[in-house]
Design a protein around this motif. Sequence first.
Motif, PDB file in Angstrom:
ATOM      1  N   SER A   1       0.876  -1.264   0.091  1.00  0.00           N
ATOM      2  CA  SER A   1       0.089   0.053  -0.208  1.00  0.00           C
ATOM      3  C   SER A   1       0.657   1.327   0.096  1.00  0.00           C
ATOM      4  O   SER A   1       0.446   2.419  -0.156  1.00  0.00           O
ATOM      5  CB  SER A   1      -0.909   0.057   1.282  1.00  0.00           C
ATOM      6  N   GLY A   2       2.192   1.415   0.273  1.00  0.00           N
ATOM      7  CA  GLY A   2       3.073   2.168   0.157  1.00  0.00           C
ATOM      8  C   GLY A   2       3.251   2.949   1.590  1.00  0.00           C
ATOM      9  O   GLY A   2       3.396   4.171   1.750  1.00  0.00           O
ATOM     10  N   LYS A   3       3.046   2.195   2.779  1.00  0.00           N
ATOM     11  CA  LYS A   3       3.098   3.036   3.816  1.00  0.00           C
ATOM     12  C   LYS A   3       4.498   3.562   4.240  1.00  0.00           C
ATOM     13  O   LYS A   3       4.643   4.783   4.705  1.00  0.00           O
ATOM     14  CB  LYS A   3       2.909   1.909   5.121  1.00  0.00           C
ATOM     15  N   SER A   4       5.509   2.815   3.862  1.00  0.00           N
ATOM     16  CA  SER A   4       6.828   3.375   4.221  1.00  0.00           C
ATOM     17  C   SER A   4       7.196   4.536   3.390  1.00  0.00           C
ATOM     18  O   SER A   4       7.662   5.446   3.713  1.00  0.00           O
ATOM     19  CB  SER A   4       7.989   2.108   3.813  1.00  0.00           C
ATOM     20  N   SER A   5       6.740   4.579   1.881  1.00  0.00           N
ATOM     21  CA  SER A   5       6.964   5.759   0.934  1.00  0.00           C
ATOM     22  C   SER A   5       6.190   6.740   1.761  1.00  0.00           C
ATOM     23  O   SER A   5       6.849   8.121   1.541  1.00  0.00           O
ATOM     24  CB  SER A   5       6.502   5.439  -0.354  1.00  0.00           C
ATOM     25  N   LEU A   6       5.029   6.570   2.233  1.00  0.00           N
ATOM     26  CA  LEU A   6       3.994   7.799   2.644  1.00  0.00           C
ATOM     27  C   LEU A   6       5.046   8.410   3.932  1.00  0.00           C
ATOM     28  O   LEU A   6       5.083   9.822   4.023  1.00  0.00           O
ATOM     29  CB  LEU A   6       2.937   7.410   3.291  1.00  0.00           C
TER      30      LEU A   6
ATOM     31  N   HIS B   1      12.303  12.612   4.736  1.00  0.00           N
ATOM     32  CA  HIS B   1      13.252  11.907   5.050  1.00  0.00           C
ATOM     33  C   HIS B   1      13.197  10.638   4.647  1.00  0.00           C
ATOM     34  O   HIS B   1      12.643   9.771   4.879  1.00  0.00           O
ATOM     35  CB  HIS B   1      13.411  11.738   6.440  1.00  0.00           C
ATOM     36  N   ARG B   2      13.882  10.540   3.357  1.00  0.00           N
ATOM     37  CA  ARG B   2      13.964   9.399   2.510  1.00  0.00           C
ATOM     38  C   ARG B   2      14.353   8.211   3.037  1.00  0.00           C
ATOM     39  O   ARG B   2      13.706   6.918   2.705  1.00  0.00           O
ATOM     40  CB  ARG B   2      14.826   9.356   1.358  1.00  0.00           C
ATOM     41  N   GLY B   3      15.107   8.010   3.999  1.00  0.00           N
ATOM     42  CA  GLY B   3      15.638   6.787   4.780  1.00  0.00           C
ATOM     43  C   GLY B   3      14.847   6.535   6.219  1.00  0.00           C
ATOM     44  O   GLY B   3      15.220   5.629   6.952  1.00  0.00           O
ATOM     45  N   LEU B   4      13.779   7.340   6.496  1.00  0.00           N
ATOM     46  CA  LEU B   4      12.973   7.023   7.693  1.00  0.00           C
ATOM     47  C   LEU B   4      12.549   5.532   7.764  1.00  0.00           C
ATOM     48  O   LEU B   4      12.823   4.840   8.813  1.00  0.00           O
ATOM     49  CB  LEU B   4      12.195   8.218   7.827  1.00  0.00           C
ATOM     50  N   ALA B   5      11.701   5.216   6.991  1.00  0.00           N
ATOM     51  CA  ALA B   5      11.068   3.949   7.126  1.00  0.00           C
ATOM     52  C   ALA B   5      11.688   3.336   5.679  1.00  0.00           C
ATOM     53  O   ALA B   5      11.505   3.560   4.731  1.00  0.00           O
ATOM     54  CB  ALA B   5       9.516   4.175   6.770  1.00  0.00           C
ATOM     55  N   LYS B   6      11.981   1.751   5.945  1.00  0.00           N
ATOM     56  CA  LYS B   6      12.839   1.213   5.117  1.00  0.00           C
ATOM     57  C   LYS B   6      11.702   0.538   3.893  1.00  0.00           C
ATOM     58  O   LYS B   6      10.692  -0.108   4.317  1.00  0.00           O
ATOM     59  CB  LYS B   6      13.431  -0.039   5.542  1.00  0.00           C
ATOM     60  N   VAL B   7      11.940   0.934   2.800  1.00  0.00           N
ATOM     61  CA  VAL B   7      10.981   0.565   1.695  1.00  0.00           C
ATOM     62  C   VAL B   7      11.543  -0.833   1.103  1.00  0.00           C
ATOM     63  O   VAL B   7      12.483  -0.964   0.497  1.00  0.00           O
ATOM     64  CB  VAL B   7      11.177   1.501   0.476  1.00  0.00           C
ATOM     65  N   SER B   8      10.699  -2.011   1.306  1.00  0.00           N
ATOM     66  CA  SER B   8      11.269  -3.253   1.015  1.00  0.00           C
ATOM     67  C   SER B   8      10.713  -3.828  -0.327  1.00  0.00           C
ATOM     68  O   SER B   8       9.688  -3.161  -0.495  1.00  0.00           O
ATOM     69  CB  SER B   8      10.882  -4.470   1.849  1.00  0.00           C
ATOM     70  N   LYS B   9      11.765  -4.374  -1.121  1.00  0.00           N
ATOM     71  CA  LYS B   9      11.201  -4.710  -2.508  1.00  0.00           C
ATOM     72  C   LYS B   9      10.435  -6.109  -2.122  1.00  0.00           C
ATOM     73  O   LYS B   9       9.637  -6.678  -3.095  1.00  0.00           O
ATOM     74  CB  LYS B   9      12.282  -5.176  -3.323  1.00  0.00           C
ATOM     75  N   THR B  10      10.377  -6.741  -1.070  1.00  0.00           N
ATOM     76  CA  THR B  10       9.678  -7.931  -0.676  1.00  0.00           C
ATOM     77  C   THR B  10       8.612  -7.507   0.009  1.00  0.00           C
ATOM     78  O   THR B  10       8.553  -7.397   1.329  1.00  0.00           O
ATOM     79  CB  THR B  10      10.362  -9.019  -0.046  1.00  0.00           C
TER      80      THR B  10
END
Length: 213
Positions: A42-47, A54-63
């Motif tokens: 759903s894009g939680k980390s990106s949001l 802060h681009r690296g605040l939440a890790k966006v996983s490919k899995t």
Amino acid sequence: MHKYSKEIPFPETKFFTSIAKLEEKEDLDSVQSIAFMGRSNSGKSSLLNALSNHRGLAKVSKTPGKTKLINIFRTKVGFNLIDLPGFGYSKASHKEHKEMMKLLEGFLNSWKLLKVLFILCDSQREFPEEELSTIEVAMEKKIKPVVIRTKIDKLNQSGQHKVRTEMEDAMNEIGVPFRVFYISATTGRGIGELREFILETLGIQTKVSKVEP
């Protein structure tokens, strides 16, 4: 009330801690909190990254489905942003999925100062019945449910109209209106409006103090 410029990242958010069980929360729920839940894609980390600038605040996983912990981020003005475990569209076993859902239900039942539950759904997918049920549960518990349709930039005008109509139908089905945001973490669409809504809901002043020449 706190004062800070809306130009400052929202507002200096940092990772605080993670918990696997609600028994570990101790006094973490003694401050105002907002939570984000949604399916694994759903894009939680990106949001969260877009909100905090802060681009690296939440890790966006490919899995999809990697987040199985309750991740807590804290802002400089003292409220929590909580990233709840993703559910569905993951490679988690049935047992793991059941455990994650139990954790989510327990969270809604026990987190003392939860002010808003943001329910994320990819705009490219239909809004599921499970999310509709979550809205109703939140309302019953006097928690403000807010829907965020993410990745709205992926749709053309016709697709965006369809999503808006879908949300109107969802409100009619429940019988109670609720707030909906149409967001793109990629383009920034709706991010500023969402920040302002959060701060206003929590009673945090957003007016910029006058700067003397």
